[in-house]
Motif scaffolding. Sequence first.
Motif, PDB file in Angstrom:
ATOM      1  N   GLY A  45     -14.580   8.013  -7.758  1.00 61.84           N
ATOM      2  CA  GLY A  45     -13.679   8.311  -8.734  1.00 61.84           C
ATOM      3  C   GLY A  45     -12.510   8.500  -8.227  1.00 61.84           C
ATOM      4  O   GLY A  45     -11.540   9.023  -9.048  1.00 61.84           O
ATOM      5  N   MET A  46     -11.931   8.394  -7.055  1.00 63.68           N
ATOM      6  CA  MET A  46     -10.673   8.765  -6.388  1.00 63.68           C
ATOM      7  C   MET A  46      -9.914   7.595  -6.582  1.00 63.68           C
ATOM      8  O   MET A  46      -9.702   6.756  -5.501  1.00 63.68           O
ATOM      9  N   THR A  47      -9.401   7.229  -7.678  1.00 64.81           N
ATOM     10  CA  THR A  47      -8.593   5.828  -8.086  1.00 64.81           C
ATOM     11  C   THR A  47      -7.295   5.823  -7.359  1.00 64.81           C
ATOM     12  O   THR A  47      -6.806   4.738  -7.346  1.00 64.81           O
ATOM     13  N   GLN A  48      -6.805   7.053  -6.914  1.00 63.56           N
ATOM     14  CA  GLN A  48      -5.647   7.021  -6.113  1.00 63.56           C
ATOM     15  C   GLN A  48      -5.525   6.361  -4.844  1.00 63.56           C
ATOM     16  O   GLN A  48      -4.462   6.146  -4.188  1.00 63.56           O
ATOM     17  N   VAL A  49      -6.820   6.343  -4.177  1.00 62.16           N
ATOM     18  CA  VAL A  49      -6.880   6.108  -2.827  1.00 62.16           C
ATOM     19  C   VAL A  49      -6.700   4.463  -2.736  1.00 62.16           C
ATOM     20  O   VAL A  49      -7.775   3.608  -3.097  1.00 62.16           O
ATOM     21  N   ARG A  50      -5.339   4.095  -2.468  1.00 64.91           N
ATOM     22  CA  ARG A  50      -5.045   2.629  -2.492  1.00 64.91           C
ATOM     23  C   ARG A  50      -4.214   2.323  -1.180  1.00 64.91           C
ATOM     24  O   ARG A  50      -3.353   2.906  -1.175  1.00 64.91           O
ATOM     25  N   ALA A  51      -4.848   1.131  -0.508  1.00 60.38           N
ATOM     26  CA  ALA A  51      -4.048   0.876   0.609  1.00 60.38           C
ATOM     27  C   ALA A  51      -3.059  -0.380   0.375  1.00 60.38           C
ATOM     28  O   ALA A  51      -3.234  -1.286  -0.328  1.00 60.38           O
ATOM     29  N   ASN A  52      -1.884  -0.330   0.940  1.00 61.98           N
ATOM     30  CA  ASN A  52      -1.070  -1.716   0.826  1.00 61.98           C
ATOM     31  C   ASN A  52      -1.807  -2.619   1.534  1.00 61.98           C
ATOM     32  O   ASN A  52      -2.913  -2.779   2.151  1.00 61.98           O
ATOM     33  N   ARG A  53      -1.127  -4.055   1.466  1.00 56.40           N
ATOM     34  CA  ARG A  53      -1.396  -5.113   1.960  1.00 56.40           C
ATOM     35  C   ARG A  53      -0.334  -5.921   2.770  1.00 56.40           C
ATOM     36  O   ARG A  53       0.945  -5.640   2.386  1.00 56.40           O
ATOM     37  N   VAL A  54      -0.640  -6.741   3.467  1.00 55.75           N
ATOM     38  CA  VAL A  54       0.425  -7.491   4.317  1.00 55.75           C
ATOM     39  C   VAL A  54       0.980  -8.337   3.232  1.00 55.75           C
ATOM     40  O   VAL A  54       2.091  -8.693   3.715  1.00 55.75           O
ATOM     41  N   ALA A  55       0.099  -9.199   2.861  1.00 57.37           N
ATOM     42  CA  ALA A  55       0.482 -10.304   1.769  1.00 57.37           C
ATOM     43  C   ALA A  55       1.183  -9.466   0.702  1.00 57.37           C
ATOM     44  O   ALA A  55       1.214  -8.521   0.376  1.00 57.37           O
ATOM     45  N   THR A  56       2.315 -10.316   0.115  1.00 59.33           N
ATOM     46  CA  THR A  56       3.036  -9.853  -0.890  1.00 59.33           C
ATOM     47  C   THR A  56       2.375  -9.940  -2.125  1.00 59.33           C
ATOM     48  O   THR A  56       1.822 -10.998  -2.692  1.00 59.33           O
ATOM     49  N   VAL A  57       2.068  -8.711  -2.783  1.00 60.47           N
ATOM     50  CA  VAL A  57       1.626  -8.787  -4.255  1.00 60.47           C
ATOM     51  C   VAL A  57       2.513  -7.962  -5.196  1.00 60.47           C
ATOM     52  O   VAL A  57       3.238  -7.103  -4.737  1.00 60.47           O
ATOM     53  N   THR A  58       2.418  -8.359  -6.391  1.00 63.73           N
ATOM     54  CA  THR A  58       3.165  -7.532  -7.399  1.00 63.73           C
ATOM     55  C   THR A  58       2.443  -6.933  -8.403  1.00 63.73           C
ATOM     56  O   THR A  58       3.263  -6.170  -9.237  1.00 63.73           O
ATOM     57  N   THR A  59       1.339  -7.111  -8.520  1.00 65.41           N
ATOM     58  CA  THR A  59       0.494  -6.386  -9.451  1.00 65.41           C
ATOM     59  C   THR A  59      -0.676  -5.693  -8.852  1.00 65.41           C
ATOM     60  O   THR A  59      -1.105  -6.071  -7.587  1.00 65.41           O
ATOM     61  N   GLU A  60      -1.288  -4.614  -9.243  1.00 67.09           N
ATOM     62  CA  GLU A  60      -2.382  -3.949  -8.676  1.00 67.09           C
ATOM     63  C   GLU A  60      -3.707  -4.970  -8.675  1.00 67.09           C
ATOM     64  O   GLU A  60      -4.498  -4.718  -7.811  1.00 67.09           O
ATOM     65  N   GLU A  61      -3.724  -6.086  -9.690  1.00 64.81           N
ATOM     66  CA  GLU A  61      -4.766  -6.834  -9.615  1.00 64.81           C
ATOM     67  C   GLU A  61      -4.859  -7.750  -8.344  1.00 64.81           C
ATOM     68  O   GLU A  61      -5.745  -8.115  -7.859  1.00 64.81           O
ATOM     69  N   GLN A  62      -3.371  -8.336  -8.096  1.00 68.36           N
ATOM     70  CA  GLN A  62      -3.296  -9.061  -6.857  1.00 68.36           C
ATOM     71  C   GLN A  62      -3.363  -8.379  -5.723  1.00 68.36           C
ATOM     72  O   GLN A  62      -4.014  -8.865  -4.774  1.00 68.36           O
ATOM     73  N   ARG A  63      -3.070  -6.912  -5.723  1.00 67.98           N
ATOM     74  CA  ARG A  63      -3.662  -6.097  -4.641  1.00 67.98           C
ATOM     75  C   ARG A  63      -5.027  -6.057  -4.322  1.00 67.98           C
ATOM     76  O   ARG A  63      -5.555  -6.146  -3.215  1.00 67.98           O
ATOM     77  N   ARG A  64      -5.644  -6.031  -5.458  1.00 74.13           N
ATOM     78  CA  ARG A  64      -7.152  -5.639  -5.184  1.00 74.13           C
ATOM     79  C   ARG A  64      -7.762  -7.257  -4.623  1.00 74.13           C
ATOM     80  O   ARG A  64      -8.843  -7.202  -4.179  1.00 74.13           O
ATOM     81  N   ALA A  65      -7.119  -8.330  -5.067  1.00 76.73           N
ATOM     82  CA  ALA A  65      -7.683  -9.700  -4.902  1.00 76.73           C
ATOM     83  C   ALA A  65      -7.425 -10.062  -3.669  1.00 76.73           C
ATOM     84  O   ALA A  65      -7.645 -11.139  -3.220  1.00 76.73           O
ATOM     85  N   ALA A  66      -6.363  -9.384  -2.861  1.00 73.36           N
ATOM     86  CA  ALA A  66      -5.871  -9.978  -1.643  1.00 73.36           C
ATOM     87  C   ALA A  66      -7.067 -10.064  -0.547  1.00 73.36           C
ATOM     88  O   ALA A  66      -7.985  -9.332  -0.798  1.00 73.36           O
ATOM     89  N   PRO A  67      -6.925 -10.977   0.257  1.00 77.49           N
ATOM     90  CA  PRO A  67      -8.089 -10.987   1.224  1.00 77.49           C
ATOM     91  C   PRO A  67      -8.035 -10.112   2.191  1.00 77.49           C
ATOM     92  O   PRO A  67      -7.289  -9.376   2.329  1.00 77.49           O
ATOM     93  N   THR A  68      -9.371 -10.029   2.685  1.00 72.89           N
ATOM     94  CA  THR A  68      -9.360  -8.817   3.589  1.00 72.89           C
ATOM     95  C   THR A  68      -8.741  -8.562   4.901  1.00 72.89           C
ATOM     96  O   THR A  68      -8.172  -7.699   5.319  1.00 72.89           O
ATOM     97  N   VAL A  69      -8.143  -9.858   5.283  1.00 69.92           N
ATOM     98  CA  VAL A  69      -7.038  -9.776   6.400  1.00 69.92           C
ATOM     99  C   VAL A  69      -5.925  -9.221   6.299  1.00 69.92           C
ATOM    100  O   VAL A  69      -5.228  -9.184   6.966  1.00 69.92           O
ATOM    101  N   ALA A  70      -5.716  -9.252   4.751  1.00 64.60           N
ATOM    102  CA  ALA A  70      -4.369  -8.440   4.518  1.00 64.60           C
ATOM    103  C   ALA A  70      -4.489  -7.154   4.482  1.00 64.60           C
ATOM    104  O   ALA A  70      -3.249  -6.403   4.173  1.00 64.60           O
ATOM    105  N   ASN A  71      -5.509  -6.326   5.049  1.00 60.93           N
ATOM    106  CA  ASN A  71      -5.549  -4.923   4.927  1.00 60.93           C
ATOM    107  C   ASN A  71      -4.834  -4.239   6.461  1.00 60.93           C
ATOM    108  O   ASN A  71      -4.746  -3.212   6.200  1.00 60.93           O
ATOM    109  N   SER A  72      -4.461  -5.190   7.110  1.00 60.05           N
ATOM    110  CA  SER A  72      -3.682  -4.488   8.231  1.00 60.05           C
ATOM    111  C   SER A  72      -2.526  -5.445   8.832  1.00 60.05           C
ATOM    112  O   SER A  72      -2.850  -6.258   8.600  1.00 60.05           O
ATOM    113  N   ASN A  73      -1.730  -4.596   9.547  1.00 65.76           N
ATOM    114  CA  ASN A  73      -0.586  -5.198  10.151  1.00 65.76           C
ATOM    115  C   ASN A  73      -0.536  -5.284  11.705  1.00 65.76           C
ATOM    116  O   ASN A  73      -0.627  -4.041  12.156  1.00 65.76           O
ATOM    117  N   SER A  74      -1.139  -5.933  12.422  1.00 62.77           N
ATOM    118  CA  SER A  74      -1.260  -6.165  13.999  1.00 62.77           C
ATOM    119  C   SER A  74      -0.026  -6.738  14.624  1.00 62.77           C
ATOM    120  O   SER A  74       0.377  -7.991  14.137  1.00 62.77           O
TER     121      SER A  74
END
Length: 272
Positions: free
Chosen positions: A195-224
């Motif tokens: 229930g910790m809904t505040q825990v949200r990580a950014n994405r490397v890919a450009t997203v403009t909504t929370e739905e897009q953030r959640r739908a981003a591919p796993t490879v967008a979870n980090s910036n190497s």
Amino acid sequence: MKLNRRELVQVAEAAVLGGLVFAASPAAAQADRPPSSAVRNGGPLGARLQGVQHFGLTVQNMDRAYAFYTEVLGGTEVMRDGDFQGERIHNTLLTDQEIEARVRRVNPRTLGVPDLKGGAQRLDVRFIQFDNVVIELLQYRDAEQPTGSGAAFAEPLDKMSPAFPRMMHICFYLRDDVDFNKFITDLEAESARRGMTQVRANRVATVTTEEQRRAAPTVANSNSITEGKSNGWTLIYCKGPEGEQLEFVQALGPVKRVFDNARAAHLKVASR
């Protein structure tokens, strides 16, 4: 001139004894002895430190924050204390805010300054140990509020951008063999399950909504980063359960050597 075996042994024994005599001499003993308190207290400020002891985070819900840092991120409790009140603790923590209120000619409570002095508010703390640092969770609450799950004294800050001056963040260091992108996916999933809904990580890919953030591919979870001085550094910013700013990093290759060498050099200087 060649020495026979017996003579070589005698020379070696003399060298060892000479070393022992030197080590036992007052000058050598003095060189190995840690500096006295007087010397230490008269030296540079940095020489009087032994590193960072903890980072503090004021939270809105103590039980929720505690569950995240222990059950989700794996820290272990060092100790907890609470119901702090009175003049000494109030002045220790809040003198600068009291002065600021008087400069502005306003009631300190309107600036979010709790009244620990009079006991109307109380402070609770819990310390959580990680491998190399401690995190302190603090909650200020009204005296009648229960410890842990009670309402906080003040509202949380709304503006949490890392671009704001004075804004701080806590950075966690991932082990070398951890799959960074999977870690972020698992972190969000485990936090959501609790229930910790505040825990949200950014994405490397450009997203403009929370739905897009959640739908981003796993490879967008980090910036190497693979070039320049930060070559080998991987990072992502993430909000914690209290809306606090977190960062997760992994340091491999060239940048890992830079930090390892810097730490070794610092410890060498600090041990003198």
